[in-house]
Design a protein around this motif. Structure first.
Motif, PDB file in Angstrom:
ATOM      1  N   LEU A  26      11.224   5.948  -4.560  1.00 40.27           N
ATOM      2  CA  LEU A  26      10.590   6.616  -3.437  1.00 40.27           C
ATOM      3  C   LEU A  26       9.212   5.995  -3.235  1.00 40.27           C
ATOM      4  O   LEU A  26       8.432   5.890  -4.189  1.00 40.27           O
ATOM      5  CB  LEU A  26      10.451   8.110  -3.740  1.00 40.27           C
ATOM      6  N   LEU A  27       8.925   5.552  -2.011  1.00 44.27           N
ATOM      7  CA  LEU A  27       7.625   4.999  -1.676  1.00 44.27           C
ATOM      8  C   LEU A  27       6.996   5.890  -0.625  1.00 44.27           C
ATOM      9  O   LEU A  27       7.575   6.094   0.448  1.00 44.27           O
ATOM     10  CB  LEU A  27       7.764   3.568  -1.136  1.00 44.27           C
ATOM     11  N   ARG A  28       5.856   6.442  -0.967  1.00 45.13           N
ATOM     12  CA  ARG A  28       5.153   7.292  -0.011  1.00 45.13           C
ATOM     13  C   ARG A  28       3.965   6.527   0.549  1.00 45.13           C
ATOM     14  O   ARG A  28       3.149   5.996  -0.195  1.00 45.13           O
ATOM     15  CB  ARG A  28       4.688   8.577  -0.695  1.00 45.13           C
ATOM     16  N   THR A  29       3.877   6.472   1.874  1.00 47.72           N
ATOM     17  CA  THR A  29       2.823   5.739   2.548  1.00 47.72           C
ATOM     18  C   THR A  29       2.084   6.670   3.498  1.00 47.72           C
ATOM     19  O   THR A  29       2.461   7.825   3.691  1.00 47.72           O
ATOM     20  CB  THR A  29       3.412   4.569   3.354  1.00 47.72           C
ATOM     21  N   ALA A  30       1.031   6.121   4.105  1.00 45.67           N
ATOM     22  CA  ALA A  30       0.275   6.913   5.074  1.00 45.67           C
ATOM     23  C   ALA A  30       1.118   7.251   6.296  1.00 45.67           C
ATOM     24  O   ALA A  30       0.874   8.253   6.980  1.00 45.67           O
ATOM     25  CB  ALA A  30      -0.968   6.144   5.501  1.00 45.67           C
ATOM     26  N   ASP A  31       2.123   6.413   6.602  1.00 38.65           N
ATOM     27  CA  ASP A  31       2.924   6.602   7.807  1.00 38.65           C
ATOM     28  C   ASP A  31       4.280   7.235   7.546  1.00 38.65           C
ATOM     29  O   ASP A  31       5.047   7.455   8.485  1.00 38.65           O
ATOM     30  CB  ASP A  31       3.129   5.260   8.507  1.00 38.65           C
ATOM     31  N   GLY A  32       4.615   7.497   6.292  1.00 38.13           N
ATOM     32  CA  GLY A  32       5.920   8.089   6.042  1.00 38.13           C
ATOM     33  C   GLY A  32       6.413   7.812   4.642  1.00 38.13           C
ATOM     34  O   GLY A  32       5.666   7.354   3.769  1.00 38.13           O
ATOM     35  N   ARG A  38       0.851  -1.190   0.000  1.00 43.24           N
ATOM     36  CA  ARG A  38       0.000   0.000   0.000  1.00 43.24           C
ATOM     37  C   ARG A  38       0.880   1.231   0.000  1.00 43.24           C
ATOM     38  O   ARG A  38       1.463   1.582   1.012  1.00 43.24           O
ATOM     39  CB  ARG A  38      -0.897   0.054   1.246  1.00 43.24           C
ATOM     40  N   SER A  39       1.004   1.868  -1.141  1.00 40.43           N
ATOM     41  CA  SER A  39       1.800   3.092  -1.193  1.00 40.43           C
ATOM     42  C   SER A  39       1.702   3.683  -2.581  1.00 40.43           C
ATOM     43  O   SER A  39       1.132   3.094  -3.499  1.00 40.43           O
ATOM     44  CB  SER A  39       3.266   2.806  -0.861  1.00 40.43           C
ATOM     45  N   VAL A  40       2.269   4.853  -2.740  1.00 41.63           N
ATOM     46  CA  VAL A  40       2.444   5.473  -4.045  1.00 41.63           C
ATOM     47  C   VAL A  40       3.914   5.338  -4.399  1.00 41.63           C
ATOM     48  O   VAL A  40       4.786   5.823  -3.671  1.00 41.63           O
ATOM     49  CB  VAL A  40       2.029   6.957  -4.019  1.00 41.63           C
ATOM     50  N   HIS A  41       4.210   4.675  -5.493  1.00 35.69           N
ATOM     51  CA  HIS A  41       5.595   4.395  -5.876  1.00 35.69           C
ATOM     52  C   HIS A  41       6.019   5.416  -6.922  1.00 35.69           C
ATOM     53  O   HIS A  41       5.424   5.503  -7.998  1.00 35.69           O
ATOM     54  CB  HIS A  41       5.697   2.972  -6.439  1.00 35.69           C
ATOM     55  N   LEU A  42       7.066   6.170  -6.600  1.00 30.68           N
ATOM     56  CA  LEU A  42       7.566   7.193  -7.508  1.00 30.68           C
ATOM     57  C   LEU A  42       8.995   6.843  -7.908  1.00 30.68           C
ATOM     58  O   LEU A  42       9.947   7.162  -7.184  1.00 30.68           O
ATOM     59  CB  LEU A  42       7.526   8.571  -6.834  1.00 30.68           C
ATOM     60  N   PRO A  43       9.210   6.137  -9.019  1.00 37.72           N
ATOM     61  CA  PRO A  43      10.570   5.779  -9.404  1.00 37.72           C
ATOM     62  C   PRO A  43      11.379   7.017  -9.768  1.00 37.72           C
ATOM     63  O   PRO A  43      10.897   7.909 -10.451  1.00 37.72           O
ATOM     64  CB  PRO A  43      10.373   4.849 -10.597  1.00 37.72           C
ATOM     65  N   VAL A  44      12.617   7.057  -9.310  1.00 38.19           N
ATOM     66  CA  VAL A  44      13.507   8.169  -9.621  1.00 38.19           C
ATOM     67  C   VAL A  44      14.506   7.750 -10.692  1.00 38.19           C
ATOM     68  O   VAL A  44      14.740   8.465 -11.653  1.00 38.19           O
ATOM     69  CB  VAL A  44      14.237   8.644  -8.338  1.00 38.19           C
TER      70      VAL A  44
END
Length: 588
Positions: A135-141, A123-129
């Motif tokens: 970069l994985l953005r989650t509800a907790d960090g 569960r996250s938004v995956h932003l490949p660099v």
């Protein structure tokens, strides 16, 4: 579900590393945060971080050659090989820092090797660099993944994971993690373990399990508060194909007490003292610990169902949080007060008694007023409440421990009153818990709604806390009954011991408890039999889940389980000295 995963940790959270070097479990920033990788639970949809090896432009599968922890540490070394390639990975989570380090060396003469990272979070938004960074953005960090030297030519490749509440915080954590070294981490663990007591005159395999279990217990402790979690994971199936999926990433007062006793038995008194200091901050004004379990910072873990995940065999429901936090369990006070007394007996730390005397007094008075209530019991049954033998024995432990503390501090009147009340509780429990038809002690009496009381290993609390001698004929008869097969009213199954009759798989804790009973009875061979059964069932890394199948070493339930490891710590020490710490109960 056969676990060969390794456990890493940093005092805030934990990760599971599979033999193929994939990360199959990770919650950030702490144990009880939302899972980021959860393939250990759901191999199809749980998500993981994987390492792919490409040679001369094509993927090459590698097989495990060897995996081990380096010395008595949490630094993991894994060797893989295949198609003329040898890969050695060293993994660790720097203690106190928010990240994970992987150092990789590849030996592939004359070959062009490329390492690729694939992140598939649950569960996250995956932003490949880039290929080296994600970069994985989650509800907790935010989790930052960075690779260096992933085209290794005789050099070391490195992979860093770092996390924080924001991208800037994750970048700051990354800078810290990049300065960490395996050598410094090994030195850190060597310094910590040096304070531990050495077991004497036990087989080498027992000593190895003892040291490994101490490391596991520390890895399962939330360093900011000193709160041990019951296990690193959530909702791994406790039985194959069943619906027993629970979240254990929390502080249970009972499980934490067992862990603190293991620390004290091993001479690691700082860790035990921090646990009791934190628990007394959670005590209610009436002296009662309102919840059997808390988050690692002392809050309430609310349970909810996850409908897009399932166990490895399709087991549902998957639960995060735990509704047992709302149950009445009468062992809360006994766990803390008996544990505090045990801490004093092991360490001589009288300051702990003085500091918490008012809390001890209030807990004893609450127990005096409430010990006759029905409860959900040690196994947290949701279908009924009753008068659990174990719970009543723990009420006895509350008052006997309070009386001992009172005598030590010079409060003779309270000591006498509580000791007398404890004797009354013992008399009622010994009489009412006895099943005349089966000639054995059973789980409970007076269940509401009415239900037949099964055989249950938890009645051995009558011996452990001194209500009855291990040689009492009624206890002898009870233990003899336990030695029947689980489907015939006993507790034996697949080379282990179940917690109750008709269970599906054995349980580490009851198997160790039966060993401890035999140690108290002076029956060393039978004690050793059950310790050996547990060690045989553990994984090659000496890790233990909640349940096991002695036929093939399959692990069931959350992994690794703290009370499996605390039991081996205490039993190894106890067996080496020829008596259990519970024998102290008969010396007053």
């Amino acid at each position: 579900m056969r676990f060969h995963a390794a456990l890493l940790g940093n005092g805030h959270t934990a990760a599971l590393v599979e033999p193929d070097l994939s990360l199959s479990w990770l919650c950030i920033p702490r144990f009880d945060s939302q899972p980021l990788f959860a393939a250990a639970l759901d191999p199809r949809r749980g998500g993981s971080l994987r390492l792919q090896v490409e040679v001369d432009g094509r993927p090459v599968p590698l097989a495990l050659v060897h995996q081990e922890y380096v010395d008595r540490s949490a630094v993991l070394r894994t060797e893989l090989a295949g198609d003329g390639i040898r890969l050695v990975s060293t993994d660790f989570m720097p203690w106190g820092k928010h990240g994970l380090v992987r150092r990789i060396r590849v030996d592939a003469p004359g070959r062009r090797v490329c390492l690729r990272l694939t992140a598939d979070p649950v569960r996250s938004v995956h932003l490949p660099v880039s290929r080296e960074e994600g970069l994985l953005r989650t509800a907790d960090g935010t989790l930052l993944i960075r690779g260096e030297g992933l085209d290794p030519v005789g050099e070391e490749a490195r992979v860093y994971l770092a996390w924080g509440g924001t991208t800037d915080a994750a970048l700051a954590a990354l800078r810290e993690v990049q300065t960490a070294s395996a050598e410094a981490e090994l030195a850190h663990w060597a310094d910590w373990i040096a304070a531990a007591r050495r077991p004497l005159s036990v087989p080498p395999a027992w000593a190895e399990a003892y040291w490994r279990s101490l490391v596991v217990l520390r890895l399962l402790t939330y360093e900011p508060t000193g709160a041990p979690v019951a296990a690193a994971t959530a909702s791994l199936p406790a039985i194959p194909g069943g619906d027993h999926q629970w979240d254990y990433r929390y502080l249970w007062l009972r499980d934490g007490y067992y862990t603190a006793m293991a620390f004290d038995a091993a001479g690691l008194h700082r860790e035990a003292r921090r646990f009791y200091d934190f628990c007394f901050t959670l005590q209610g004004p009436d002296g009662h610990w309102q919840q059997p379990l808390y988050t690692v910072d002392g809050q309430t873990p609310h349970e909810h169902l996850i409908d897009d995940l399932a166990g490895p065999g399709g087991e549902v429901p998957v639960r995060l949080g735990n509704a047992a936090s709302g149950q009445l369990q009468l062992d809360n006070e006994g766990s803390i007060l008996h544990g505090l007394w045990f801490h004093y007996r092991c360490s001589g730390d009288k300051d702990a008694l003085l500091r918490h005397w008012e809390g001890v007094r209030r807990a004893a008075e609450w127990t005096l007023a409430n010990w006759q209530r029905r409860e959900s019991g040690i196994w947290e049954i949701r279908e009924y409440t009753g008068h659990w033998v174990h719970g009543k024995a723990m009420c006895y432990a509350t008052l006997t421990s309070a009386a001992r503390i009172a005598r030590t501090l010079g409060y003779a009147e309270e000591a006498g009153r509580w000791a007398e009340a404890a004797r009354r509780i013992a008399a009622v429990t010994v009489e009412r818990g006895w099943d005349r038809e089966r000639q054995a002690y059973v789980r409970h009496w007076g269940a509401e709604p009415p239900t037949v009381a099964p055989m249950d290993i938890s009645v051995l609390a009558l011996v452990f806390y001194g209500l009855l001698s291990p040689h009492d004929p009624r206890i002898r008869s009870t233990v003899e009954h336990m030695y029947r097969p689980a489907d015939d009213g006993g507790l034996l199954l697949y080379g282990g011991v179940c917690r109750w009759e008709n269970a599906a798989v054995p349980f580490y804790l009851p198997t160790f408890w039966l060993a401890r009973y035999h140690l108290m009875a002076g029956e060393m061979d039978r004690c050793d039999q059950w310790v050996e059964a547990c060690l045989k069932a553990a994984t090659s890394l000496r890790l233990m889940a909640e349940h096991f199948d002695g036929r093939d070493g399959t692990q069931w339930g959350n992994f690794p389980q703290a009370f499996s490891h605390e039991e081996i710590v205490r039993l190894v020490i106890e067996r080496s000295q020829g008596w259990t710490f519970f024998d102290w109960e008969f010396q007053d």
